[in-house]
Scaffold this motif. Structure first.
Motif, short mmCIF file in Angstrom:
data_model
loop_
_atom_site.label_atom_id
_atom_site.label_comp_id
_atom_site.label_asym_id
_atom_site.label_seq_id
_atom_site.Cartn_x
_atom_site.Cartn_y
_atom_site.Cartn_z
N SER A 98 61.40 69.40 69.49
CA SER A 98 60.91 69.02 70.57
C SER A 98 59.86 69.45 71.28
O SER A 98 59.20 69.02 72.37
CB SER A 98 61.92 68.74 71.59
N LEU A 141 55.87 70.06 72.11
CA LEU A 141 54.72 69.42 71.73
C LEU A 141 53.39 70.34 71.59
O LEU A 141 53.44 71.44 72.27
CB LEU A 141 54.27 68.57 73.08
N ASN A 168 51.13 63.48 75.46
CA ASN A 168 52.79 63.40 75.88
C ASN A 168 53.54 62.17 75.63
O ASN A 168 54.64 62.07 75.94
CB ASN A 168 52.82 64.01 77.30
N SER A 172 57.08 62.46 71.49
CA SER A 172 58.47 63.25 71.82
C SER A 172 59.05 63.16 70.58
O SER A 172 59.40 62.32 69.93
CB SER A 172 58.93 62.72 73.02
#
Lengths: 112, 114
Positions: free
Chosen positions: A57, A59, A65, A68
Motif C-alpha cells: 500500500s 505509494l 495519489n 492506491s
C-alpha cells in the motif's frame, strides 16, 4: 513457486472512472519479518515497467495519489480513483516474499 | 541519480551462449540487489534471477540449469550468462534494482535466430 493470479486480464475505462485490479496469491505473502512484499508495476507501451506501489500500500515517490493498494495475506487490490489517459498500459503485481520471485500475468488497461 | 543500463548482443544463434551486462550508477552493488527480468515479444514479465548485495545468487527454477549471474563491484556491473539458447529465449532483457523493482534499465532486445 508462488503463483499470482491477476483479474481481469483486460479492463476498459472512461476518463474519470474508478477501476480495481485483483491479485491473488497461491500462498500467503506475509514474510517472517512481518512485511508483505507485494508490489504493483505499470508498463506503458514501449517502456520498461515502473513501480507504483510497494509493500502492498505504499505509494512510490512521484506516483499520483489516485493510485492506491490494499490487501493482506493472499488477496490484494490496486485501485485507480479517476483514470487518466496516461494510465493506459499493462499493470503487473509482483511478489518478493518467497524466492523465486514471481509476476502476475498482467492486466491491460484501455481507455474508451 | 540511480541508473541501470543493459548491454549485449542483439542477435544470438541457437544453442549459443548469451552474455549481458548491467552497468549501474547512483548506488552500490554492495548495498542493493540487482535482478534480471525478461519479456518475450507481446508477453508478460518473467523473473530470471538476482544478485543479492552480499554476493548471494538465486535463480528461477526453470532456468537454473542454464543461467549464471555474477558481478564486478569495482566496475558496478552485474553479468548474466545463459547457455543453450533457443528461439523461445527471444525477449527484452531488463535489469532492475532490489526486490521492490524500483528502478529499471531500458532493456536490451535479444533475438535468437540463425
Amino acid at each position: 513457486d508462488v503463483v499470482l493470479t491477476q483479474t481481469p486480464p483486460t479492463l476498459s475505462a472512461t476518463i474519470g472512472q474508478s477501476v480495481s485490479i485483483s491479485c491473488r496469491s497461491s500462498q500467503s505473502l506475509l514474510h517472517s519479518n512481518g512485511n508483505t512484499y507485494l508490489n504493483w508495476l505499470l508498463q506503458r507501451p514501449g517502456q520498461p515497467p515502473q513501480l507504483l506501489i510497494y509493500l502492498v500500500s505504499r505509494l512510490e515517490s512521484g506516483v499520483p495519489n489516485r493510485f492506491s493498494g490494499s490487501g493482506s495475506g493472499t488477496d490484494f487490490t490496486l485501485k485507480i480513483s479517476g483514470v487518466e489517459a496516461e494510465d493506459l498500459g499493462v499493470y503487473y503485481c509482483v511478489q518478493s516474499t518467497h524466492a523465486p520471485f514471481t509476476f502476475g500475468s498482467g492486466t491491460k488497461l484501455e481507455i474508451k | 541519480q540511480v541508473q541501470l543500463k543493459e548491454s549485449g548482443p542483439g542477435l544470438v544463434q541457437p544453442s549459443q551462449t548469451l552474455s549481458l551486462t548491467c552497468t549501474v550508477s547512483g548506488f552500490s552493488l554492495m548495498d542493493y540487489s540487482v535482478h534480471w527480468v525478461r519479456q518475450p515479444p507481446g508477453k508478460g514479465l518473467e523473473w530470471m534471477g538476482r544478485m543479492k548485495y552480499d554476493g548471494d545468487t538465486y535463480y528461477n527454477s526453470a532456468l537454473k540449469s542454464r543461467l549464471s549471474i555474477s558481478r564486478d563491484t569495482s566496475k558496478s556491473q552485474v553479468f548474466l550468462k545463459m547457455n543453450s539458447l533457443q528461439t523461445e529465449d527471444t525477449a527484452i532483457y531488463y535489469c532492475t534494482r532490489t526486490g521492490s523493482f524500483d528502478y529499471w534499465g531500458q532493456g536490451v532486445m535479444v533475438t535468437v535466430s540463425s
